[in-house]
Design a protein around this motif. Structure first.
Motif, mmCIF file in Angstrom:
data_model
loop_
_atom_site.group_PDB
_atom_site.id
_atom_site.type_symbol
_atom_site.label_atom_id
_atom_site.label_comp_id
_atom_site.label_asym_id
_atom_site.label_seq_id
_atom_site.Cartn_x
_atom_site.Cartn_y
_atom_site.Cartn_z
ATOM 1 N N PRO A 156 0.841 -1.209 0.000
ATOM 2 C CA PRO A 156 0.000 0.000 0.000
ATOM 3 C C PRO A 156 0.870 1.250 0.000
ATOM 4 C CG PRO A 156 -0.857 -1.601 1.565
ATOM 5 C CD PRO A 156 0.482 -2.124 1.088
ATOM 6 N N GLN A 157 0.458 2.224 -0.763
ATOM 7 C CA GLN A 157 1.248 3.442 -0.911
ATOM 8 C C GLN A 157 1.041 4.388 0.273
ATOM 9 O OE1 GLN A 157 3.653 4.014 -3.527
ATOM 10 N NE2 GLN A 157 3.266 1.834 -3.211
ATOM 11 N N PRO A 158 2.028 5.265 0.541
ATOM 12 C CA PRO A 158 1.900 6.184 1.670
ATOM 13 C C PRO A 158 0.728 7.138 1.470
ATOM 14 C CG PRO A 158 3.793 6.771 0.326
ATOM 15 C CD PRO A 158 3.254 5.483 -0.213
ATOM 16 N N LEU A 159 0.230 7.649 2.580
ATOM 17 C CA LEU A 159 -0.910 8.557 2.537
ATOM 18 C C LEU A 159 -0.508 9.972 2.161
ATOM 19 C CD1 LEU A 159 -2.693 7.255 5.747
ATOM 20 C CD2 LEU A 159 -3.260 6.752 3.370
ATOM 21 N N SER A 160 0.791 10.210 2.060
ATOM 22 C CA SER A 160 1.303 11.533 1.731
ATOM 23 C C SER A 160 2.574 11.362 0.901
ATOM 24 C CB SER A 160 1.621 12.281 3.027
ATOM 25 O OG SER A 160 2.434 13.395 2.779
ATOM 26 N N PRO A 161 2.830 12.276 -0.023
ATOM 27 C CA PRO A 161 4.069 12.182 -0.813
ATOM 28 C C PRO A 161 5.286 12.739 -0.088
ATOM 29 C CG PRO A 161 2.789 14.070 -1.526
ATOM 30 C CD PRO A 161 1.970 13.370 -0.472
ATOM 31 N N TYR A 162 5.139 13.106 1.168
ATOM 32 C CA TYR A 162 6.196 13.802 1.883
ATOM 33 C C TYR A 162 7.079 12.909 2.741
ATOM 34 C CZ TYR A 162 3.415 17.693 0.291
ATOM 35 O OH TYR A 162 2.722 18.561 -0.496
ATOM 36 N N TYR A 163 6.960 11.600 2.599
ATOM 37 C CA TYR A 163 7.831 10.694 3.342
ATOM 38 C C TYR A 163 7.995 9.388 2.585
ATOM 39 C CZ TYR A 163 3.683 8.129 4.991
ATOM 40 O OH TYR A 163 2.525 7.392 5.058
ATOM 41 N N SER A 164 9.050 8.657 2.922
ATOM 42 C CA SER A 164 9.273 7.312 2.390
ATOM 43 C C SER A 164 8.848 6.320 3.458
ATOM 44 C CB SER A 164 10.746 7.100 2.045
ATOM 45 O OG SER A 164 11.125 7.968 1.006
ATOM 46 N N GLN A 165 8.312 5.187 3.027
ATOM 47 C CA GLN A 165 7.844 4.196 3.985
ATOM 48 C C GLN A 165 8.969 3.328 4.535
ATOM 49 O OE1 GLN A 165 4.753 2.755 1.234
ATOM 50 N NE2 GLN A 165 3.416 2.847 3.018
ATOM 51 N N VAL A 166 10.035 3.126 3.749
ATOM 52 C CA VAL A 166 11.111 2.239 4.177
ATOM 53 C C VAL A 166 12.459 2.908 3.933
ATOM 54 C CG1 VAL A 166 12.195 -0.030 3.871
ATOM 55 C CG2 VAL A 166 9.729 0.218 3.500
ATOM 56 N N ALA A 167 13.301 2.854 4.962
ATOM 57 C CA ALA A 167 14.715 3.205 4.807
ATOM 58 C C ALA A 167 15.488 1.905 4.977
ATOM 59 C CB ALA A 167 15.148 4.232 5.844
ATOM 60 N N ARG A 168 16.205 1.504 3.935
ATOM 61 C CA ARG A 168 17.010 0.278 3.982
ATOM 62 C C ARG A 168 18.469 0.676 4.138
ATOM 63 N NH1 ARG A 168 16.304 -5.113 1.879
ATOM 64 N NH2 ARG A 168 18.325 -6.122 1.688
ATOM 65 N N VAL A 169 19.090 0.235 5.229
ATOM 66 C CA VAL A 169 20.503 0.501 5.486
ATOM 67 C C VAL A 169 21.221 -0.829 5.270
ATOM 68 C CG1 VAL A 169 22.193 1.289 7.168
ATOM 69 C CG2 VAL A 169 19.883 2.290 7.143
ATOM 70 N N GLU A 170 21.888 -0.932 4.126
ATOM 71 C CA GLU A 170 22.507 -2.196 3.730
ATOM 72 C C GLU A 170 24.005 -2.167 4.026
ATOM 73 O OE1 GLU A 170 22.533 -5.085 -0.165
ATOM 74 O OE2 GLU A 170 20.913 -3.649 0.137
ATOM 75 N N HIS A 171 24.484 -3.275 4.588
ATOM 76 C CA HIS A 171 25.894 -3.412 4.940
ATOM 77 C C HIS A 171 26.623 -4.235 3.873
ATOM 78 C CE1 HIS A 171 24.980 -1.629 8.797
ATOM 79 N NE2 HIS A 171 23.901 -2.383 8.817
ATOM 80 N N ALA A 172 27.940 -4.237 3.922
ATOM 81 C CA ALA A 172 28.769 -4.898 2.907
ATOM 82 C C ALA A 172 28.484 -6.391 2.796
ATOM 83 C CB ALA A 172 30.251 -4.666 3.210
ATOM 84 N N ASP A 173 28.097 -7.046 3.892
ATOM 85 C CA ASP A 173 27.829 -8.483 3.842
ATOM 86 C C ASP A 173 26.427 -8.809 3.317
ATOM 87 O OD1 ASP A 173 26.192 -7.749 5.949
ATOM 88 O OD2 ASP A 173 27.033 -9.189 7.378
ATOM 89 N N GLY A 174 25.687 -7.787 2.909
ATOM 90 C CA GLY A 174 24.332 -8.005 2.389
ATOM 91 C C GLY A 174 23.257 -7.912 3.455
ATOM 92 N N SER A 175 23.656 -7.871 4.726
ATOM 93 C CA SER A 175 22.654 -7.705 5.776
ATOM 94 C C SER A 175 22.122 -6.276 5.719
ATOM 95 C CB SER A 175 23.251 -8.001 7.148
ATOM 96 O OG SER A 175 24.238 -7.043 7.480
ATOM 97 N N ALA A 176 20.948 -6.081 6.278
ATOM 98 C CA ALA A 176 20.344 -4.756 6.232
ATOM 99 C C ALA A 176 19.447 -4.538 7.437
ATOM 100 C CB ALA A 176 19.537 -4.587 4.946
ATOM 101 N N LEU A 177 19.316 -3.287 7.791
ATOM 102 C CA LEU A 177 18.299 -2.866 8.735
ATOM 103 C C LEU A 177 17.235 -2.125 7.951
ATOM 104 C CD1 LEU A 177 20.424 -1.568 11.737
ATOM 105 C CD2 LEU A 177 19.047 -3.656 11.632
ATOM 106 N N LEU A 178 15.993 -2.447 8.227
ATOM 107 C CA LEU A 178 14.862 -1.783 7.586
ATOM 108 C C LEU A 178 14.146 -0.944 8.633
ATOM 109 C CD1 LEU A 178 13.379 -4.807 5.607
ATOM 110 C CD2 LEU A 178 14.971 -3.065 4.765
ATOM 111 N N TYR A 179 14.043 0.331 8.386
ATOM 112 C CA TYR A 179 13.321 1.242 9.264
ATOM 113 C C TYR A 179 12.022 1.608 8.554
ATOM 114 C CZ TYR A 179 17.789 1.791 11.643
ATOM 115 O OH TYR A 179 18.969 1.557 12.325
ATOM 116 N N LEU A 180 10.894 1.210 9.122
ATOM 117 C CA LEU A 180 9.604 1.506 8.514
ATOM 118 C C LEU A 180 8.965 2.704 9.191
ATOM 119 C CD1 LEU A 180 10.141 -1.348 7.426
ATOM 120 C CD2 LEU A 180 7.698 -1.768 7.610
ATOM 121 N N SER A 181 8.453 3.601 8.379
ATOM 122 C CA SER A 181 7.708 4.740 8.903
ATOM 123 C C SER A 181 6.477 4.244 9.636
ATOM 124 C CB SER A 181 7.249 5.651 7.756
ATOM 125 O OG SER A 181 8.333 6.291 7.158
#
Length: 129
Positions: free
Chosen positions: A12-37
């Motif tokens: 589902p798309q965000p209710l506003s165009p003023y933010y992103s729903q997911v920030a993916r912080v990817e590390h060199a080994d392919g692991s990642a942290l996902l921060y969801l709005s």
């Protein structure tokens, strides 16, 4: 480290165009942290809104190769803390494993007047090692 901001088309798309729903912080080994709005959903009751929120969170995680089992932190904002048990019952339907770290707050209102709950999560996606 690479950071990607995303609104996956498969969720589902965000209710506003003023933010992103997911920030993916990817590390060199392919692991990642996902921060969801913070996510809200439609529904007449807290239980209906909570189900919609967790369905949206599941879709956002899936778009990034993760599941609800990858959630390591959850923050919940309720407009009525006395309804915590109702929210908790729905949350346990979706988060069935070891519970993540958690904070729950009562707030006077959310950005949409009809919203009773907003939930944001952080998920850890394993790398390829």
């Amino acid at each position: 480290m690479r950071i990607t901001l995303d609104n996956p088309s498969s969720a589902p798309q965000p209710l506003s165009p003023y933010y992103s729903q997911v920030a993916r912080v990817e590390h060199a080994d392919g692991s990642a942290l996902l921060y969801l709005s913070g996510q809200i959903a439609e529904g007449a009751t807290l239980a209906e809104q909570s189900r919609g929120v967790f369905e949206t969170i599941a879709a956002l995680l899936k778009a990034h190769g993760a599941t609800l089992a990858d959630v390591v932190n959850i923050r919940t904002y309720l407009t009525d803390i006395t309804a915590l048990a109702e929210y908790g019952a729905v949350r346990r339907e979706f988060l069935t494993g070891t519970p993540p770290t958690s904070m729950t707050f009562e707030v006077s209102r959310l950005f949409r007047p009809e919203a009773l709950v907003e939930v944001e999560v952080v998920a850890a996606v394993p790398g390829t090692e």
